[in-house]
Design an enzyme around this catalytic site. Structure first.
Site, short mmCIF file in Angstrom:
data_model
loop_
_atom_site.label_atom_id
_atom_site.label_comp_id
_atom_site.label_asym_id
_atom_site.label_seq_id
_atom_site.Cartn_x
_atom_site.Cartn_y
_atom_site.Cartn_z
N LEU A 235 0.92 -1.30 0.01
CA LEU A 235 0.05 0.12 -0.30
C LEU A 235 0.83 1.35 -0.06
O LEU A 235 0.48 2.13 0.55
CB LEU A 235 -0.97 -0.07 1.08
CG LEU A 235 -2.08 -1.13 1.10
CD1 LEU A 235 -2.94 -0.85 2.52
CD2 LEU A 235 -2.81 -0.75 -0.26
N THR B 258 -7.01 -8.82 -6.73
CA THR B 258 -6.00 -9.89 -7.38
C THR B 258 -6.20 -11.44 -6.37
O THR B 258 -6.64 -11.19 -5.54
CB THR B 258 -4.77 -9.40 -7.10
OG1 THR B 258 -4.27 -9.03 -5.67
CG2 THR B 258 -4.36 -8.17 -8.04
N CYS C 223 -7.06 -6.35 0.01
CA CYS C 223 -5.72 -6.11 -0.44
C CYS C 223 -5.07 -7.27 0.14
O CYS C 223 -4.92 -7.72 1.44
CB CYS C 223 -5.30 -4.89 0.11
SG CYS C 223 -3.29 -4.64 -0.58
N GLY D 241 -11.19 -7.50 -13.63
CA GLY D 241 -10.35 -8.53 -13.77
C GLY D 241 -10.08 -8.87 -15.10
O GLY D 241 -10.72 -9.58 -15.87
C1 LIG Z 1 0.37 -2.76 -9.35
C2 LIG Z 1 -1.00 -3.26 -8.81
C3 LIG Z 1 -1.47 -2.29 -7.70
C4 LIG Z 1 -2.65 -2.60 -7.18
N1 LIG Z 1 -3.03 -1.81 -6.05
C5 LIG Z 1 -4.26 -1.92 -5.40
C6 LIG Z 1 -4.60 -1.13 -4.53
O1 LIG Z 1 -4.04 -0.41 -3.86
N2 LIG Z 1 -6.24 -1.21 -3.96
C7 LIG Z 1 -7.00 -2.17 -4.54
O2 LIG Z 1 -8.10 -2.48 -4.23
N3 LIG Z 1 -6.54 -3.08 -5.61
C8 LIG Z 1 -5.15 -2.72 -6.24
N4 LIG Z 1 -4.76 -3.78 -7.11
C9 LIG Z 1 -5.78 -4.47 -7.81
C10 LIG Z 1 -6.57 -4.08 -9.01
O3 LIG Z 1 -7.26 -2.70 -8.58
C11 LIG Z 1 -7.61 -4.97 -9.81
O4 LIG Z 1 -8.78 -5.34 -8.83
C12 LIG Z 1 -6.66 -6.22 -10.13
O5 LIG Z 1 -5.54 -5.76 -10.84
C13 LIG Z 1 -7.42 -6.99 -11.20
O6 LIG Z 1 -7.76 -6.23 -12.37
P1 LIG Z 1 -6.90 -6.43 -13.70
O7 LIG Z 1 -6.73 -7.73 -13.97
O8 LIG Z 1 -7.65 -5.57 -14.85
O9 LIG Z 1 -5.54 -5.69 -13.54
C14 LIG Z 1 -3.49 -3.41 -7.70
C15 LIG Z 1 -3.24 -4.09 -8.90
C16 LIG Z 1 -1.96 -3.88 -9.63
C17 LIG Z 1 -1.76 -4.80 -10.64
#
Ligand SMILES: Cc1cc2nc3c(=O)[nH]c(=O)nc-3n(C[C@H](O)[C@H](O)[C@H](O)COP(=O)(O)O)c2cc1C
Ligand SMILES: Cc1cc2nc3c(=O)[nH]c(=O)nc-3n(C[C@H](O)[C@H](O)[C@H](O)COP(=O)(O)OP(=O)(O)OC[C@H]3O[C@@H](n4cnc5c(N)ncnc54)[C@H](O)[C@@H]3O)c2cc1C
Ligand code: FES
Lengths: 264, 304
Positions: free
Chosen positions: B74, B194, B131, B244
């Site tokens: 974070l 994730t 998270c 996702g």
């Molecule tokens: C580098 C990175 C940082 C992330 N930081 C956060 C975060 O601070 N808070 C949060 O709720 N999700 C965070 N996520 C998760 C994303 O918001 C999202 O839920 C997840 O990556 C799935 O979507 P995507 O497949 O389109 O990346 C992060 C993801 C990545 C890749």
């Protein structure tokens, strides 16, 4: 689907570039020339481009490569095959199109004082661009280190743009025997600044040396990247400034950092 | 008639259903080079905590087949600096701002929410109860319906505008936790964060990420996310933001048909910074071509 079709910003180009030339300059190390753009023509030494190899083998991320030269016609990159992405790039041919984002990051300053450019292995690539930009600084010397003579590249090109070019190899098969850190101690005379790119242990060694000698040093660092533009905080290194430690982004504040501030 | 691509999420009206996923798009400044952030339905910012955080040790990113693992943690400037240094840019660009909030305790979350309630420029909070990278707190709220409920209730007390709960896929029964969040006052849900995963550096014989495990994102997780959106929509009828692995308009449309009212795009921005404007354009073209009046008419149409 309108995937990457040449939309780009004022400072950062994002779109397709054409491969103008590609050749293996030494074993598994390639020089690739791609078409430039108005944004890429303004690249600075030490900046990088984020290249998207053809989406084969289920790779998703682009690959960062330092800019080894850039003008309004072409951008030159030098890379070594390390894994899937670079293998994919090595298989490109003249006329192929690749997706490019750049120039990205913060590059080297252009010192006016006597300066030593020190490169190890692939790290010589951005120094070529830097040496060209420093052609008016007659007090520029270059120190290039390689594992052995088989891995050395671009020596003639460097000699054509700079007067003082020193080469060393770990096994002494070309130039002097020994590594860049040892040699820097021997050849440095009145240089006030070092600009370096290469493996981390070399950069750490040079930074320790510069610290002891009271020289300024700028180093180009690598870290695994996500976005390449400063948005994801994926690529950080620890920096100590004014007694405080914080993570900074290789893709934004870097890749070039003050070597005395890097926590190696 | 012009196609209506607006969306509604937990009472919040958005001009289109596309927004970045928290943590992948910084505070909107970085991608402003490519297009105006105000073009998006909303901007969701990085997980924000009461105090600034350093985040995890690098390396933080590892590429995996059709995805990436991250252990950024974070790292953020803290709520005060967010308000003084980051929010003005978003306000100037007329963005609908959603702040993703996180903390180590229920009180932390509540304090951040209270502070954001004072800021007119913040349209909604997205409570990250999922998270996977913070040792304390973080994951604990998201894996258990009872603790998720306590957390959502206390944030709701402090925050009067729309409250969105962002859920973790790393649970046995996502429908149960989704239901608990809605019953406790969440106005909408974001699905999914994730998926926990791992990668080994075979040369050094140890996990590639210093944190050992990381969060998997990108195309690899799309089927998991879709299934969860579908199941939760079917069981609860709640307003959902689907996220996702989305990398093109067709992916986004799958989520809408599975029951999402809007979508977030994360990892795909890294390899195509224009992906969100492309998806927004895709919605307009699709509606016109198929003579459908509104994106809202497509929400959940695939549910059987
Ligand atoms: C580098 C990175 C940082 C992330 N930081 C956060 C975060 O601070 N808070 C949060 O709720 N999700 C965070 N996520 C998760 C994303 O918001 C999202 O839920 C997840 O990556 C799935 O979507 P995507 O497949 O389109 O990346 C992060 C993801 C990545 C890749
Ligand atoms: C700012 C910067 C400039 C660079 N400039 C050059 C250059 O001019 N010439 C050159 O040959 N190499 C350069 N590198 C290293 C180069 O990016 C990696 O060798 C390359 O990404 C490896 O990709 P791959 O698919 O072949 O390897 P894989 O091991 O398959 O890659 C897997 C993942 O790890 C990442 N990765 C692997 N090694 C590195 C590394 N050393 N640094 C960062 N990410 C890595 C990849 O980008 C990819 O996301 C640079 C790295 C950075 C950060
Ligand atoms: S790679 Fe995303 S911040 Fe540097």
């Amino acid at each position: 689907m309108n995937f990457h079709d040449g939309l780009s910003g004022e400072k950062i180009f994002f779109g397709l570039s054409e491969v103008i030339n590609i050749k293996e300059i030494v074993r598994e190390t390639f020089l690739i020339e791609i078409s430039s753009s108005s944004q890429l023509a303004k690249s600075e030494p030490g900046q990088f481009v984020y290249i998207i190899p053809k989406m084969q083998k289920r790779t998703v991320l682009p690959r960062p490569l330092c800019i080894a030269d850039a003008d309004s016609e072409t951008v030159k990159l030098i890379f070594k095959i390390r894994g899937k992405g670079t293998l994919c790039l090595s298989e490109l041919g003249k006329g192929d199109k690749i997706s490019v984002m750049g120039p990205l990051g913060t590059g080297f300053p252009l010192p006016r004082e006597p300066v030593l450019l020190a490169g190890g292995g692939l790290g010589a690539a951005p120094l070529y661009f830097l040496a060209k930009k420093l052609r008016n600084n007659k007090k520029t010397s270059l120190l290039l280190g390689f594992k052995n003579s088989d891995e050395a590249y671009f020596i003639d090109e460097f000699k054509s743009i700079a007067k003082n070019v020193f080469v060393c190899t770990d096994d002494g098969s070309l130039g002097a025997g020994g590594n860049v850190v040892e040699k820097a101690g021997e050849i440095i005379k009145n240089e006030k600044v070092i600009c370096a790119c290469g493996p981390r242990p070399m950069l750490k060694g040079l930074s320790d040396f510069a610290g002891k000698k009271g020289l300024r040093i700028f180093v180009s660092l690598e870290e695994r990247m996500g976005c390449g533009v400063g948005a994801c905080l994926g690529c950080v290194v620890k920096i100590r400034r004014g007694g405080k430690e914080e993570y900074q982004r290789v893709c934004k504040e870097g890749p070039v950092f003050d070597g005395l501030e890097v926590v190696y | 008639m012009k196609a209506d691509i607006s969306a509604e999420i937990g009472g919040l009206i958005l001009k289109n259903p596309v927004m970045p996923a928290s943590g992948t798009w910084g505070y909107g400044e970085e991608y402003a080079e490519f297009y105006a952030p105000g073009e998006l339905g909303a901007v969701v910012v990085k997980g924000t905590t009461l105090e600034p955080r350093q985040g995890n040790k690098p390396p933080r990113i590892a590429e995996t087949p059709a995805g990436i693992l991250n252990s950024v943690g974070l790292q953020n400037v803290g709520v005060e600096k967010f308000i003084s240094e980051k929010l003005p840019f978003l306000k100037k660009n007329k963005c609908t701002v959603i702040v993703n909030i996180a903390g180590d305790s229920v009180d932390d979350y509540a304090d951040v929410a209270r502070r954001l309630m004072d800021e007119e420029g913040v349209s909604a909070v997205e409570v990250n109860i999922s998270c996977p990278n913070v040792k304390k707190g973080g994951i604990a709220f998201g894996v258990n319906a009872a603790s998720a409920s306590v957390l959502i209730k206390s944030v709701k007390k402090e925050y009067g505008r729309p409250l969105i709960a962002k859920l973790s896929p790393n649970v046995t029964d996502i429908v149960e936790i989704a239901g608990a969040c809605i019953d406790s006052g969440a106005d909408a849900l974001t699905l999914i964060n994730t998926v926990r995963g791992m990668s080994i550096d075979i040369n050094n014989r140890r996990p590639l990420l210093p944190n050992c495990a990381g969060g998997l994102s990108g195309p690899a997780i799309k089927p998991i996310a879709l299934r969860m959106v579908y199941e939760v929509k079917k069981a609860t009828g709640a307003d959902i933001i689907g996220v996702g692995g989305i990398e093109c308009f067709e992916d986004a449309l799958e989520f809408i048909m599975a029951g999402a009212s809007a979508v977030q795009v994360g990892t795909a921005n890294f390899y195509n910074p224009m992906v969100m404007p492309e998806i927004i354009a895709g919605f307009g073209e699709y509606l016109e071509k198929n003579k459908i009046g509104s994106v809202k008419d497509l929400v959940g149409v695939a549910i059987r």
